[in-house]
Design an enzyme around this catalytic site. Structure first.
Site, mmCIF file in Angstrom:
data_model
loop_
_atom_site.group_PDB
_atom_site.id
_atom_site.type_symbol
_atom_site.label_atom_id
_atom_site.label_comp_id
_atom_site.label_asym_id
_atom_site.label_seq_id
_atom_site.Cartn_x
_atom_site.Cartn_y
_atom_site.Cartn_z
ATOM 1 N N GLY A 1 1.581 3.192 -2.756
ATOM 2 C CA GLY A 1 1.212 3.508 -3.770
ATOM 3 C C GLY A 1 1.920 3.128 -4.493
ATOM 4 N N ASN B 1 -5.255 -10.898 -4.550
ATOM 5 C CA ASN B 1 -4.917 -10.263 -3.564
ATOM 6 C C ASN B 1 -4.269 -8.857 -3.528
ATOM 7 O OD1 ASN B 1 -2.374 -11.379 -4.223
ATOM 8 N ND2 ASN B 1 -1.936 -11.781 -1.814
ATOM 9 N N ASP C 1 1.067 -1.014 -0.099
ATOM 10 C CA ASP C 1 -0.203 0.151 0.057
ATOM 11 C C ASP C 1 0.745 1.053 0.295
ATOM 12 O OD1 ASP C 1 -2.119 -1.814 -0.093
ATOM 13 O OD2 ASP C 1 -2.027 -1.797 2.781
ATOM 14 N N THR D 1 -5.899 -12.464 2.796
ATOM 15 C CA THR D 1 -7.189 -11.250 1.993
ATOM 16 C C THR D 1 -8.515 -12.712 1.187
ATOM 17 O OG1 THR D 1 -6.261 -11.786 -0.130
ATOM 18 C CG2 THR D 1 -5.835 -9.505 1.224
ATOM 19 N N HIS E 1 -4.140 -2.056 -6.216
ATOM 20 C CA HIS E 1 -3.278 -0.937 -6.882
ATOM 21 C C HIS E 1 -4.639 0.072 -7.241
ATOM 22 C CE1 HIS E 1 0.147 -4.219 -7.861
ATOM 23 N NE2 HIS E 1 0.276 -4.143 -6.087
HETATM 24 P P1 GDP Z 1 -0.063 0.326 -4.054
HETATM 25 O O1 GDP Z 1 -0.816 -1.673 -3.656
HETATM 26 O O2 GDP Z 1 0.761 -0.067 -3.097
HETATM 27 O O3 GDP Z 1 -0.448 0.272 -5.227
HETATM 28 O O4 GDP Z 1 -1.187 1.077 -2.948
HETATM 29 P P2 GDP Z 1 -2.723 1.345 -2.837
HETATM 30 O O5 GDP Z 1 -3.497 1.437 -3.799
HETATM 31 O O6 GDP Z 1 -3.386 -0.049 -1.784
HETATM 32 O O7 GDP Z 1 -2.534 2.401 -1.111
HETATM 33 C C1 GDP Z 1 -1.955 3.965 -1.755
HETATM 34 C C2 GDP Z 1 -3.246 5.207 -1.674
HETATM 35 O O8 GDP Z 1 -2.919 5.913 -1.507
HETATM 36 C C3 GDP Z 1 -4.407 4.687 -2.183
HETATM 37 O O9 GDP Z 1 -5.948 5.217 -1.854
HETATM 38 C C4 GDP Z 1 -4.206 5.795 -3.735
HETATM 39 O O10 GDP Z 1 -5.210 6.471 -4.830
HETATM 40 C C5 GDP Z 1 -3.024 6.875 -2.497
HETATM 41 N N1 GDP Z 1 -2.118 7.661 -2.743
HETATM 42 C C6 GDP Z 1 -1.534 6.793 -3.866
HETATM 43 N N2 GDP Z 1 -0.199 8.170 -3.669
HETATM 44 C C7 GDP Z 1 -0.376 8.828 -3.092
HETATM 45 C C8 GDP Z 1 -0.128 10.611 -3.005
HETATM 46 O O11 GDP Z 1 0.713 10.938 -3.452
HETATM 47 N N3 GDP Z 1 -1.074 11.160 -1.855
HETATM 48 C C9 GDP Z 1 -2.327 10.659 -1.378
HETATM 49 N N4 GDP Z 1 -3.036 11.814 -1.194
HETATM 50 N N5 GDP Z 1 -2.536 9.779 -1.435
HETATM 51 C C10 GDP Z 1 -1.798 8.673 -2.260
#
Ligand code: GDP
Length: 424
Positions: A14, A37, A12, A127, A40
């Site tokens: 990003g 699972n 998570d 999950t 992104h």
């Molecule tokens: P991943 O599994 O690594 O892709 O991450 P996730 O999608 O599970 O979680 C990352 C969360 O942070 C998501 O809700 C994204 O929309 C959000 N996100 C990603 N980059 C940024 C950022 O720079 N700022 C903010 N506020 N949210 C972000």
């Protein structure tokens, strides 16, 4: 040019947003481990999406999205996700599925659900997508490869071998109904017909593409600390989350890798059970959870509230080391804009001893975070596009992390959208 994009912590971080950002200059994006699972999150002109199994290059018409041999391939989840994405975009995405990838079967999902139920209070917070039973079976060598789907006889025999054990467990250990292959084989065959056009020898395709100089991204799922060998076992996932594994899971030579972009989150979050040294509880935690992510810190796959905490540099430095990071993308920095001062964990105190080294899981339970406090910037930074336009406190925070980890922070993500990005 091959770039690996992986996470430094518990997932998570990003990665989806960063892969989507980099994919605009890519020819190919590859998922090399894990299955549906993943969660992104990508926000772009088509809307907001949580990608589970599809690679994060799916929103670009010219990008070939590959599911490599290392992936846990759930046919029905793939079809459902692809249908959903296709109904939201105005082109047909390019996808290839490795004929060596293995099939995640309905009985893997059942095993996952029953095992968590059996573990009760000791459950891992899975999950329940069947990932652990899938990889156990793969290494037990009774798994089913995508190529087996072409031959009904081979498929049927392999399923017989596999479910013989499952049914003993279902009936005797879990006290659940046994399964009959005729209950799920027809659907499997129907689904196979739908995915057949995507199946090929992706290893040959990728290696030919490398020769012709294509830009390739290998996209990791979860983060370094979820690696089964080097992470917080047993609160890890069941396939390697490390850049080192990406060439195995994609089927390409290790020597061809150019960069390893490791995504570091500006604070910590974690889904599921396991030790989490900088975890925040009460009001402080609720506040960060509410302000985190793009709309609060809730699992993109499960919707569960994520556990949150301050940035843990002991864990992050270890994660970047495991990944072999050549550059860092620091994400979600905008989330911290409300803070007067920002705690950063720079050491652990374990049984009265200070350490900067990330220890084994059992020791983590006794580890207390030792914080340094950096001054907050207290203003909205999400519209800034140039590094030098950031408030000096934000630059100090970024440079403090950079110095501690000793790897260049090349990208700063200051919002969830594609355009929220600063190149340092
Ligand atoms: P991943 O599994 O690594 O892709 O991450 P996730 O999608 O599970 O979680 C990352 C969360 O942070 C998501 O809700 C994204 O929309 C959000 N996100 C990603 N980059 C940024 C950022 O720079 N700022 C903010 N506020 N949210 C972000």
């Amino acid at each position: 040019m091959i770039n690996i994009l992986v996470g430094s912590n518990w997932g998570d971080e990003g990665k989806g947003k960063m892969t989507d950002y980099f994919a605009k200059n890519a020819d190919i994006v590859v998922r090399f481990q894990g299955g549906n699972n993943a969660g992104h999150t990508i926000i772009n002109k088509y809307g907001k999406f949580a990608l589970h199994l599809l690679p994060s290059g799916i929103f670009y018409e010219n990008v070939v999205n590959i599911l490599g041999p290392g992936v846990a391939f759930n046919l029905s989840a793939f079809i459902e996700e692809l249908d959903y994405i296709k109904s939201n975009i105005n082109f047909t995405p390019k996808i290839l599925i490795s004929d060596r990838a293995q099939v995640l079967m309905p009985y893997h999902v059942l095993l996952d659900v029953y095992e968590e139920e059996r573990l009760g209070k000791k459950q891992f917070g899975s999950t329940k997508s069947g990932i652990a039973p899938f990889y156990s079976e793969k290494y037990q060598k009774t798994g089913i490869q995508v190529s087996d789907l072409y031959d009904d006889k081979i498929l049927s025999e392999k399923i017989d071998t596999s479910i013989e054990i499952k049914n003993i467990l279902f009936a005797n250990l879990y006290k659940k109904p046994t399964i009959d292959k005729n209950e799920f084989i027809p659907e499997l065959i129907e689904n196979f017909k739908k995915i057949k056009p995507y199946i090929c020898n992706t290893t040959k395709f990728l290696n030919d593409s490398i020769k012709s100089g294509k830009n390739i991204i290998l996209e990791g799922q979860l983060g370094a600390l979820r690696d089964p060998d080097n992470g917080i076992y047993p609160f890890s996932t069941s396939s390697s989350t490390l850049a080192g594994f990406s060439t195995v899971g994609a089927g390409i030579p290790i020597k061809k890798i150019n960069t390893i972009t490791t995504v570091v989150k500006s604070y910590s979050s974690c889904v599921g059970a396991g030790p989490f040294v900088t975890e925040l509880f009460g009001e402080e935690g609720n506040e960060l959870r509410k302000r985190g992510g793009d709309n609060g810190e809730y699992g993109a796959k499960t919707g569960r509230p994520r556990r949150v905490g301050w940035l843990d540099l002991v864990a992050t430095k270890y994660g970047c080391l495991l990944q072999g990071a050549t550059e860092i993308a620091l994400t979600l920095i905008d989330v911290l804009s409300y803070l007067e001062k920002i705690p950063v964990c720079c050491e652990y105190k374990i049984d009265e001893e200070l350490t900067k080294d990330f220890p084994v899981t059992n020791k983590l339970y006794n580890a207390k975070p030792v914080y340094k406090y950096l001054k907050g910037w207290k203003c909205d930074i999400s519209n800034i596009r140039e590094y030098n336009d950031l408030p000096k406190e934000a630059k100090t925070y970024i440079e403090f992390i950079e110095k501690f980890i000793d790897i260049d922070i090349k990208w700063i993500s200051n919002g969830p959208k594609r355009e929220n990005i600063i190149m340092k």
